[in-house]
Scaffold this motif. Structure first.
Motif, PDB file in Angstrom:
ATOM      1  N   ASN A 110       1.525   3.269  -9.449  1.00  0.00           N
ATOM      2  CA  ASN A 110       0.295   3.851  -9.961  1.00  0.00           C
ATOM      3  C   ASN A 110       0.161   5.270  -9.427  1.00  0.00           C
ATOM      4  O   ASN A 110       0.095   5.476  -8.204  1.00  0.00           O
ATOM      5  CB  ASN A 110      -0.881   2.969  -9.521  1.00  0.00           C
ATOM      6  CG  ASN A 110      -2.207   3.491  -9.967  1.00  0.00           C
ATOM      7  OD1 ASN A 110      -2.690   4.488  -9.442  1.00  0.00           O
ATOM      8  ND2 ASN A 110      -2.808   2.795 -10.919  1.00  0.00           N
ATOM      9  N   ALA A 111       0.134   6.252 -10.330  1.00  0.00           N
ATOM     10  CA  ALA A 111       0.087   7.661  -9.933  1.00  0.00           C
ATOM     11  C   ALA A 111      -1.166   7.992  -9.137  1.00  0.00           C
ATOM     12  O   ALA A 111      -1.109   8.772  -8.181  1.00  0.00           O
ATOM     13  CB  ALA A 111       0.192   8.553 -11.167  1.00  0.00           C
ATOM     14  N   MET A 112      -2.315   7.415  -9.485  1.00  0.00           N
ATOM     15  CA  MET A 112      -3.555   7.714  -8.762  1.00  0.00           C
ATOM     16  C   MET A 112      -3.498   7.194  -7.326  1.00  0.00           C
ATOM     17  O   MET A 112      -3.926   7.883  -6.394  1.00  0.00           O
ATOM     18  CB  MET A 112      -4.766   7.127  -9.491  1.00  0.00           C
ATOM     19  CG  MET A 112      -5.144   7.930 -10.719  1.00  0.00           C
ATOM     20  SD  MET A 112      -6.549   7.264 -11.650  1.00  0.00           S
ATOM     21  CE  MET A 112      -7.707   6.827 -10.382  1.00  0.00           C
ATOM     22  N   LEU A 163       5.491   3.894   7.589  1.00  0.00           N
ATOM     23  CA  LEU A 163       6.336   3.560   6.446  1.00  0.00           C
ATOM     24  C   LEU A 163       5.641   3.978   5.158  1.00  0.00           C
ATOM     25  O   LEU A 163       4.473   3.642   4.934  1.00  0.00           O
ATOM     26  CB  LEU A 163       6.649   2.072   6.427  1.00  0.00           C
ATOM     27  CG  LEU A 163       7.520   1.616   7.595  1.00  0.00           C
ATOM     28  CD1 LEU A 163       6.668   1.111   8.735  1.00  0.00           C
ATOM     29  CD2 LEU A 163       8.501   0.567   7.155  1.00  0.00           C
ATOM     30  N   PHE A 164       6.380   4.691   4.312  1.00  0.00           N
ATOM     31  CA  PHE A 164       5.845   5.314   3.111  1.00  0.00           C
ATOM     32  C   PHE A 164       6.493   4.730   1.859  1.00  0.00           C
ATOM     33  O   PHE A 164       7.667   4.383   1.870  1.00  0.00           O
ATOM     34  CB  PHE A 164       6.115   6.824   3.159  1.00  0.00           C
ATOM     35  CG  PHE A 164       5.479   7.499   4.342  1.00  0.00           C
ATOM     36  CD1 PHE A 164       4.255   8.127   4.210  1.00  0.00           C
ATOM     37  CD2 PHE A 164       6.092   7.487   5.588  1.00  0.00           C
ATOM     38  CE1 PHE A 164       3.650   8.743   5.303  1.00  0.00           C
ATOM     39  CE2 PHE A 164       5.503   8.096   6.683  1.00  0.00           C
ATOM     40  CZ  PHE A 164       4.274   8.723   6.544  1.00  0.00           C
ATOM     41  N   HIS A 165       5.715   4.645   0.792  1.00  0.00           N
ATOM     42  CA  HIS A 165       6.205   4.220  -0.525  1.00  0.00           C
ATOM     43  C   HIS A 165       5.185   4.626  -1.574  1.00  0.00           C
ATOM     44  O   HIS A 165       4.085   5.072  -1.249  1.00  0.00           O
ATOM     45  CB  HIS A 165       6.461   2.703  -0.574  1.00  0.00           C
ATOM     46  CG  HIS A 165       5.209   1.876  -0.504  1.00  0.00           C
ATOM     47  ND1 HIS A 165       4.473   1.551  -1.611  1.00  0.00           N
ATOM     48  CD2 HIS A 165       4.563   1.322   0.547  1.00  0.00           C
ATOM     49  CE1 HIS A 165       3.432   0.822  -1.248  1.00  0.00           C
ATOM     50  NE2 HIS A 165       3.457   0.671   0.064  1.00  0.00           N
ATOM     51  N   ALA A 166       5.531   4.450  -2.836  1.00  0.00           N
ATOM     52  CA  ALA A 166       4.617   4.772  -3.933  1.00  0.00           C
ATOM     53  C   ALA A 166       3.434   3.808  -3.927  1.00  0.00           C
ATOM     54  O   ALA A 166       3.566   2.645  -3.548  1.00  0.00           O
ATOM     55  CB  ALA A 166       5.354   4.672  -5.267  1.00  0.00           C
ATOM     56  N   GLY A 167       2.294   4.308  -4.372  1.00  0.00           N
ATOM     57  CA  GLY A 167       1.139   3.433  -4.560  1.00  0.00           C
ATOM     58  C   GLY A 167       1.347   2.548  -5.783  1.00  0.00           C
ATOM     59  O   GLY A 167       2.093   2.897  -6.698  1.00  0.00           O
ATOM     60  N   HIS A 168       0.670   1.400  -5.796  1.00  0.00           N
ATOM     61  CA  HIS A 168       0.847   0.481  -6.925  1.00  0.00           C
ATOM     62  C   HIS A 168      -0.420  -0.327  -7.160  1.00  0.00           C
ATOM     63  O   HIS A 168      -1.326  -0.363  -6.323  1.00  0.00           O
ATOM     64  CB  HIS A 168       2.045  -0.444  -6.686  1.00  0.00           C
ATOM     65  CG  HIS A 168       1.928  -1.294  -5.457  1.00  0.00           C
ATOM     66  ND1 HIS A 168       1.269  -2.498  -5.444  1.00  0.00           N
ATOM     67  CD2 HIS A 168       2.387  -1.105  -4.198  1.00  0.00           C
ATOM     68  CE1 HIS A 168       1.337  -3.021  -4.216  1.00  0.00           C
ATOM     69  NE2 HIS A 168       1.999  -2.185  -3.443  1.00  0.00           N
ATOM     70  N   ARG A 220      -3.522   9.507  -3.945  1.00  0.00           N
ATOM     71  CA  ARG A 220      -4.506   9.302  -2.879  1.00  0.00           C
ATOM     72  C   ARG A 220      -3.817   9.352  -1.517  1.00  0.00           C
ATOM     73  O   ARG A 220      -4.314   9.977  -0.583  1.00  0.00           O
ATOM     74  CB  ARG A 220      -5.233   7.977  -3.043  1.00  0.00           C
ATOM     75  CG  ARG A 220      -6.280   7.734  -1.966  1.00  0.00           C
ATOM     76  CD  ARG A 220      -6.936   6.361  -2.010  1.00  0.00           C
ATOM     77  NE  ARG A 220      -7.512   6.035  -3.283  1.00  0.00           N
ATOM     78  CZ  ARG A 220      -7.117   5.022  -4.059  1.00  0.00           C
ATOM     79  NH1 ARG A 220      -6.131   4.227  -3.682  1.00  0.00           N
ATOM     80  NH2 ARG A 220      -7.705   4.772  -5.205  1.00  0.00           N
ATOM     81  N   MET A 221      -2.657   8.708  -1.410  1.00  0.00           N
ATOM     82  CA  MET A 221      -1.921   8.751  -0.151  1.00  0.00           C
ATOM     83  C   MET A 221      -1.415  10.165   0.126  1.00  0.00           C
ATOM     84  O   MET A 221      -1.589  10.674   1.238  1.00  0.00           O
ATOM     85  CB  MET A 221      -0.772   7.734  -0.164  1.00  0.00           C
ATOM     86  CG  MET A 221      -1.257   6.297  -0.054  1.00  0.00           C
ATOM     87  SD  MET A 221       0.064   5.094   0.180  1.00  0.00           S
ATOM     88  CE  MET A 221       0.667   4.927  -1.480  1.00  0.00           C
ATOM     89  N   LEU A 222      -0.817  10.789  -0.864  1.00  0.00           N
ATOM     90  CA  LEU A 222      -0.290  12.147  -0.675  1.00  0.00           C
ATOM     91  C   LEU A 222      -1.381  13.120  -0.234  1.00  0.00           C
ATOM     92  O   LEU A 222      -1.140  13.990   0.601  1.00  0.00           O
ATOM     93  CB  LEU A 222       0.375  12.640  -1.958  1.00  0.00           C
ATOM     94  CG  LEU A 222       1.708  11.985  -2.314  1.00  0.00           C
ATOM     95  CD1 LEU A 222       2.102  12.336  -3.743  1.00  0.00           C
ATOM     96  CD2 LEU A 222       2.785  12.392  -1.326  1.00  0.00           C
TER      97      LEU A 222
END
Length: 137
Positions: free
Chosen positions: A87-89, A75-80, A93-95
Protein backbone atom coordinates in the motif's frame (compact mmCIF):
# COMPACT_ATOMS: atom_id res chain seq x y z
CA UNK A 1 16.96 16.89 52.80
CA UNK A 2 18.63 18.39 49.69
CA UNK A 3 19.82 14.94 48.70
CA UNK A 4 16.27 13.59 48.92
CA UNK A 5 14.92 16.48 46.83
CA UNK A 6 17.66 15.99 44.24
CA UNK A 7 16.86 12.27 44.10
CA UNK A 8 13.14 12.93 43.63
CA UNK A 9 13.86 15.43 40.85
CA UNK A 10 16.21 12.98 39.14
CA UNK A 11 13.71 10.14 39.33
CA UNK A 12 10.86 12.25 37.99
CA UNK A 13 12.80 13.73 35.07
CA UNK A 14 11.63 12.93 31.55
CA UNK A 15 14.68 10.72 31.01
CA UNK A 16 13.74 8.59 34.02
CA UNK A 17 10.24 8.06 32.62
CA UNK A 18 11.19 7.82 28.96
CA UNK A 19 8.91 5.86 26.68
CA UNK A 20 10.35 2.90 24.82
CA UNK A 21 9.64 0.80 21.78
CA UNK A 22 9.24 -2.23 24.02
CA UNK A 23 5.85 -3.78 23.35
CA UNK A 24 5.85 -2.35 19.82
CA UNK A 25 8.90 -4.12 18.38
CA UNK A 26 7.05 -6.65 16.28
CA UNK A 27 5.15 -4.00 14.35
CA UNK A 28 1.41 -4.05 13.79
CA UNK A 29 -1.31 -1.75 12.59
CA UNK A 30 -1.15 2.04 12.77
CA UNK A 31 -4.08 2.13 15.21
CA UNK A 32 -1.76 0.57 17.81
CA UNK A 33 1.07 3.04 17.15
CA UNK A 34 -0.60 6.41 16.60
CA UNK A 35 -1.76 6.92 20.21
CA UNK A 36 1.78 6.28 21.51
CA UNK A 37 3.30 8.53 18.82
CA UNK A 38 0.86 11.31 19.75
CA UNK A 39 1.50 10.84 23.50
CA UNK A 40 5.28 10.87 23.13
CA UNK A 41 5.27 13.93 20.87
CA UNK A 42 2.91 15.81 23.19
CA UNK A 43 5.00 15.04 26.28
CA UNK A 44 8.34 15.80 24.64
CA UNK A 45 9.89 13.09 26.78
CA UNK A 46 12.82 11.07 25.53
CA UNK A 47 11.60 8.00 23.63
CA UNK A 48 14.05 5.09 23.43
CA UNK A 49 14.14 2.68 20.46
CA UNK A 50 15.65 -0.52 21.78
CA UNK A 51 15.96 -4.16 20.86
CA UNK A 52 14.04 -5.45 17.85
CA UNK A 53 11.97 -2.78 16.04
CA UNK A 54 10.25 -3.78 12.81
CA UNK A 55 7.71 -2.34 10.44
CA UNK A 56 5.49 0.36 12.02
CA UNK A 57 7.80 0.39 15.04
CA UNK A 58 10.16 2.38 12.80
CA UNK A 59 7.58 5.21 12.86
CA UNK A 60 9.05 6.09 16.26
CA UNK A 61 12.08 7.44 14.35
CA UNK A 62 9.85 10.43 13.56
CA UNK A 63 9.35 11.43 17.20
CA UNK A 64 10.80 14.80 18.10
CA UNK A 65 12.62 13.38 21.16
CA UNK A 66 13.70 9.98 19.90
CA UNK A 67 16.95 8.21 20.63
CA UNK A 68 18.24 4.87 19.39
CA UNK A 69 20.25 2.31 21.32
CA UNK A 70 23.34 1.11 19.46
CA UNK A 71 22.29 -2.48 20.13
CA UNK A 72 18.85 -2.03 18.51
CA UNK A 73 17.97 -3.59 15.18
CA UNK A 74 15.44 -1.83 12.97
CA UNK A 75 13.73 -3.73 10.17
CA UNK A 76 12.19 -2.00 7.15
CA UNK A 77 9.73 -3.10 4.46
CA UNK A 78 6.88 -1.73 2.34
CA UNK A 79 3.63 -0.83 4.03
CA UNK A 80 0.65 -3.08 3.31
CA UNK A 81 -3.03 -3.62 3.97
CA UNK A 82 -4.56 -6.44 6.01
CA UNK A 83 -4.43 -8.74 2.97
CA UNK A 84 -0.67 -8.07 2.69
CA UNK A 85 -1.07 -6.06 -0.53
CA UNK A 86 1.60 -3.35 -0.70
CA UNK A 87 0.00 0.00 0.00
CA UNK A 88 1.63 3.24 -1.19
CA UNK A 89 -0.01 5.37 1.53
CA UNK A 90 1.21 3.11 4.33
CA UNK A 91 4.69 3.00 2.83
CA UNK A 92 4.75 6.79 2.49
CA UNK A 93 3.65 7.21 6.13
CA UNK A 94 6.73 5.27 7.21
CA UNK A 95 9.03 7.12 4.81
CA UNK A 96 7.75 10.47 6.07
CA UNK A 97 8.86 9.53 9.60
CA UNK A 98 12.49 9.05 8.56
CA UNK A 99 15.24 11.64 8.28
CA UNK A 100 16.11 12.42 4.64
CA UNK A 101 19.37 10.42 4.65
CA UNK A 102 17.63 7.28 5.96
CA UNK A 103 14.70 7.77 3.59
CA UNK A 104 17.08 8.05 0.64
CA UNK A 105 18.99 4.95 1.77
CA UNK A 106 15.95 2.66 2.15
CA UNK A 107 14.57 3.84 -1.18
CA UNK A 108 17.90 3.46 -3.03
CA UNK A 109 18.30 -0.06 -1.65
CA UNK A 110 14.66 -0.97 -2.46
CA UNK A 111 13.85 -1.80 1.16
CA UNK A 112 10.40 -0.29 0.74
CA UNK A 113 9.51 -2.16 -2.47
CA UNK A 114 8.60 -5.54 -0.98
CA UNK A 115 7.36 -7.12 2.24
CA UNK A 116 10.77 -8.68 2.89
CA UNK A 117 12.42 -7.34 6.07
CA UNK A 118 15.72 -5.47 5.72
CA UNK A 119 17.68 -4.92 8.93
CA UNK A 120 19.72 -1.85 9.83
CA UNK A 121 21.65 -1.92 13.12
CA UNK A 122 21.04 0.85 15.64
CA UNK A 123 24.72 1.83 15.44
CA UNK A 124 24.30 2.56 11.73
CA UNK A 125 21.06 4.48 12.36
CA UNK A 126 23.08 6.69 14.74
CA UNK A 127 26.41 6.97 12.93
CA UNK A 128 25.29 7.13 9.31
CA UNK A 129 21.82 8.69 9.50
CA UNK A 130 22.27 11.13 12.37
CA UNK A 131 19.83 9.86 14.96
CA UNK A 132 20.55 10.62 18.61
CA UNK A 133 22.17 7.83 20.61
CA UNK A 134 20.33 7.00 23.82
CA UNK A 135 22.08 7.86 27.06
CA UNK A 136 23.36 4.86 28.96
CA UNK A 137 21.33 3.63 31.86
Amino acid sequence: MRIIIALVVALTSSAAFAGTSEGYGMGGWIAKFQPEIDRANASGELFRIKGHCQSNCTLFLGLRSVCVERSATLLFHAGHDRQRNINAMSTQRMLDAYKPALRQYVLAHHYMDTLEFHAIPGAMIIDRFGYKECPRG
